[in-house]
Design a protein around this motif. Structure first.
Motif, mmCIF file in Angstrom:
data_model
loop_
_atom_site.group_PDB
_atom_site.id
_atom_site.type_symbol
_atom_site.label_atom_id
_atom_site.label_comp_id
_atom_site.label_asym_id
_atom_site.label_seq_id
_atom_site.Cartn_x
_atom_site.Cartn_y
_atom_site.Cartn_z
ATOM 1 N N TRP A 1 -2.619 15.687 0.760
ATOM 2 C CA TRP A 1 -1.419 14.864 0.922
ATOM 3 C C TRP A 1 -1.268 14.405 2.373
ATOM 4 C CZ3 TRP A 1 0.856 12.839 -3.119
ATOM 5 C CH2 TRP A 1 0.713 13.481 -4.357
ATOM 6 N N VAL B 1 1.430 3.598 -3.407
ATOM 7 C CA VAL B 1 0.946 4.979 -3.285
ATOM 8 C C VAL B 1 2.081 5.956 -3.576
ATOM 9 C CG1 VAL B 1 0.219 6.731 -1.610
ATOM 10 C CG2 VAL B 1 -0.995 4.561 -1.746
ATOM 11 N N LEU C 1 -7.243 13.066 -2.508
ATOM 12 C CA LEU C 1 -6.713 14.317 -3.055
ATOM 13 C C LEU C 1 -7.822 15.141 -3.706
ATOM 14 C CD1 LEU C 1 -3.350 13.071 -4.638
ATOM 15 C CD2 LEU C 1 -3.632 14.423 -2.548
ATOM 16 N N GLY D 1 -4.994 1.239 -2.905
ATOM 17 C CA GLY D 1 -4.268 2.393 -2.392
ATOM 18 C C GLY D 1 -4.140 3.528 -3.384
ATOM 19 N N THR E 1 -6.023 7.113 -2.788
ATOM 20 C CA THR E 1 -5.229 8.342 -2.728
ATOM 21 C C THR E 1 -5.777 9.393 -3.679
ATOM 22 O OG1 THR E 1 -3.235 7.122 -2.104
ATOM 23 C CG2 THR E 1 -2.916 9.310 -3.051
ATOM 24 N N ALA F 1 -3.817 11.558 2.716
ATOM 25 C CA ALA F 1 -3.474 10.341 1.971
ATOM 26 C C ALA F 1 -2.268 9.633 2.575
ATOM 27 C CB ALA F 1 -3.205 10.694 0.512
ATOM 28 N N LEU F 2 -1.236 10.399 2.922
ATOM 29 C CA LEU F 2 -0.024 9.783 3.466
ATOM 30 C C LEU F 2 -0.212 9.360 4.923
ATOM 31 C CD1 LEU F 2 2.593 12.116 1.760
ATOM 32 C CD2 LEU F 2 2.052 9.739 1.180
ATOM 33 N N TRP G 1 2.209 7.998 -7.251
ATOM 34 C CA TRP G 1 1.873 9.405 -7.115
ATOM 35 C C TRP G 1 3.110 10.295 -7.012
ATOM 36 C CZ3 TRP G 1 -2.728 11.518 -8.035
ATOM 37 C CH2 TRP G 1 -3.837 10.676 -8.054
ATOM 38 N N ALA H 1 -1.553 5.852 4.791
ATOM 39 C CA ALA H 1 -0.490 4.867 4.588
ATOM 40 C C ALA H 1 0.330 4.675 5.853
ATOM 41 C CB ALA H 1 0.412 5.310 3.434
ATOM 42 N N TYR I 1 3.367 14.334 -6.839
ATOM 43 C CA TYR I 1 3.904 14.912 -5.608
ATOM 44 C C TYR I 1 5.010 15.920 -5.915
ATOM 45 C CZ TYR I 1 6.820 15.050 -1.365
ATOM 46 O OH TYR I 1 7.586 15.458 -0.300
ATOM 47 N N TYR J 1 0.845 -1.187 0.000
ATOM 48 C CA TYR J 1 0.000 0.000 0.000
ATOM 49 C C TYR J 1 0.884 1.243 0.000
ATOM 50 C CZ TYR J 1 -3.825 3.188 1.175
ATOM 51 O OH TYR J 1 -4.747 4.217 1.147
#
Length: 393
Positions: free
Chosen positions: A359, A207, A347, A339, A343, A362-363, A211, A366, A215, A203
């Motif tokens: 962000w 991710v 976003l 994942g 994400t 989403a992070l 991404w 994880a 990013y 995951y």
């Protein structure tokens, strides 16, 4: 290829995802087949199939139906790889060297990815994007030729896959290994500890890697394609940390006399807790250098955790290592599908990829999974053999 043919993003996404459908469905059958016929045979068959499918893939994206079929076949064939490799290692490598062996072999994918990031764009620029399919297929055939020369059957095959005879219900047929204890394995918390942590690792990995261009573009305001060798750093760090995790696990067992379960849990915890911290630093990065450091640390620490969960199936089920790896890797493949999509939704829900709030959300998801997975591994993982009447060492 899509740009040259004028193919839209929806078709492109369908083609790209086709690989993962094939890759996901062949993990468990691949592990069973490697256990039944041996990893040497299955690795040879896998490389032949995916290399042939790659070489025969149409060079025009207008033939998207044929390309989808080819990508599914590549996925099916490559889904056999990891379970087959783990079957070979479980039969060849003694317990106190398994973490290093698993880490070394699986870290090759990160080193290969780093090399691909540097080499393949030049090939595409010189000969066109379709040339990449031929180049990769040719490399697969080259490896297959080498494997047919150096590959060998497992040592002491009779002790690894014992012949069982007998009459009556449940008895294995003469000349065949005993039946795989599917029900017992699927009910045991130690197996699910491996499955959950494989999901957690992939995951975070999928991710970050999927991404990463967005990013760098939206958070760091940098073009990943223009970063040169820097963009390979996360892969190189993963290669190094994966091997460090394997070495550390075996070192704790052989030199410091740690019980196997304790060593696996310690390495797993260090890796996932470190990855969780690094993931939370990514939205806070204020420059390209700090973003690269945070990303590399997140992926590197996650790779270090492979010295815990990724080798543990050989501890608890050495005879069925390929099957257990197939089950857990299926979960890992599913985490990529889930994942990456989640994400994107997070976003979008928070005003798009230019918003730091998305962000962070989403992070954080994880990072929380990394912590949760490590806690479950601490509670449920075991270090002794749980399945199989005999071990080969």
């Amino acid at each position: 290829m899509a740009k040259e043919a004028g193919v839209d993003e929806a078709v492109k996404g369908t083609v790209l995802s086709a690989f993962y459908w094939g890759y996901g469905v062949s993990q468990v059958p691949g592990g069973w087949a490697a256990q039944r016929w041996g990893g040497r045979v299955m690795l040879a068959g896998s490389f032949f199939l995916w290399s042939t499918a790659s070489l025969l893939t149409p060079s025009s994206a207008k033939n998207n139906g044929a390309i989808i079929v080819a990508r599914v076949l590549v996925g099916v064939a490559q889904g056999v790889l990891i379970p087959s490799v783990h079957t070979v290692l479980s039969q060849w490598i003694p317990p106190h060297e398994r973490a290093r062996a698993v880490s070394l072999t699986t870290s090759g994918m990160y080193l290969g990815s780093a090399a691909a990031m540097q080499v393949l764009p030049s090939i595409a620029a010189a000969a066109g994007p379709a040339a990449l399919l031929k180049a990769v297929g040719a490399l697969g055939m080259l490896w297959l030729g080498l494997w047919l020369v150096v590959g060998r059957d497992v040592p002491h095959r009779a002790s690894v896959m014992p012949i069982v005879s007998g009459e009556g219900p449940g008895a294995a047929r003469k000349g065949r290994p005993p039946a795989t204890p599917w029900a017992r394995m699927l009910r045991h918390p130690a197996v699910w500890a491996i499955v959950v942590n494989n999901f957690t690792f992939h995951y975070a990995f999928y991710v970050v890697m999927n991404w990463l261009p967005t990013y760098f573009d939206k958070v760091l305001h940098a073009n990943l394609a223009e970063l040169g060798a820097v963009k390979t750093l996360p892969y190189l760090i993963m290669f190094f940390c994966s091997n460090l995790g394997g070495w550390l696990g075996d070192h704790l067992i052989t030199r410091h006399r740690y019980p196997v379960a304790r060593a696996r849990k310690l390495v797993n915890s260090i890796g996932f807790w470190g990855a969780a911290c690094a993931l939370m630093f990514m939205p806070a990065a204020s420059s390209v250098s700090s973003g690269v450091r945070a990303t590399s640390c997140a992926l590197g620490m996650a790779a270090l955790a492979r010295g815990g969960f990724s080798v543990n199936h050989m501890d608890i089920a050495p005879k069925y290592a390929g099957v257990v790896m197939g089950i857990s890797n299926t979960a890992g493949t599913l985490s990529g599908v889930v994942g990456v999509a989640v994400t994107g939704l997070l976003l979008q829900h928070t005003s798009g990829a230019s918003s730091l709030a998305g962000w962070w959300l989403a992070l954080s998801a994880a990072a929380l999974q990394c912590i949760g997975g490590s806690l479950f591994f601490l509670a449920a993982a075991r270090g002794e053999r749980l399945f199989g009447d005999t071990d080969q060492f």
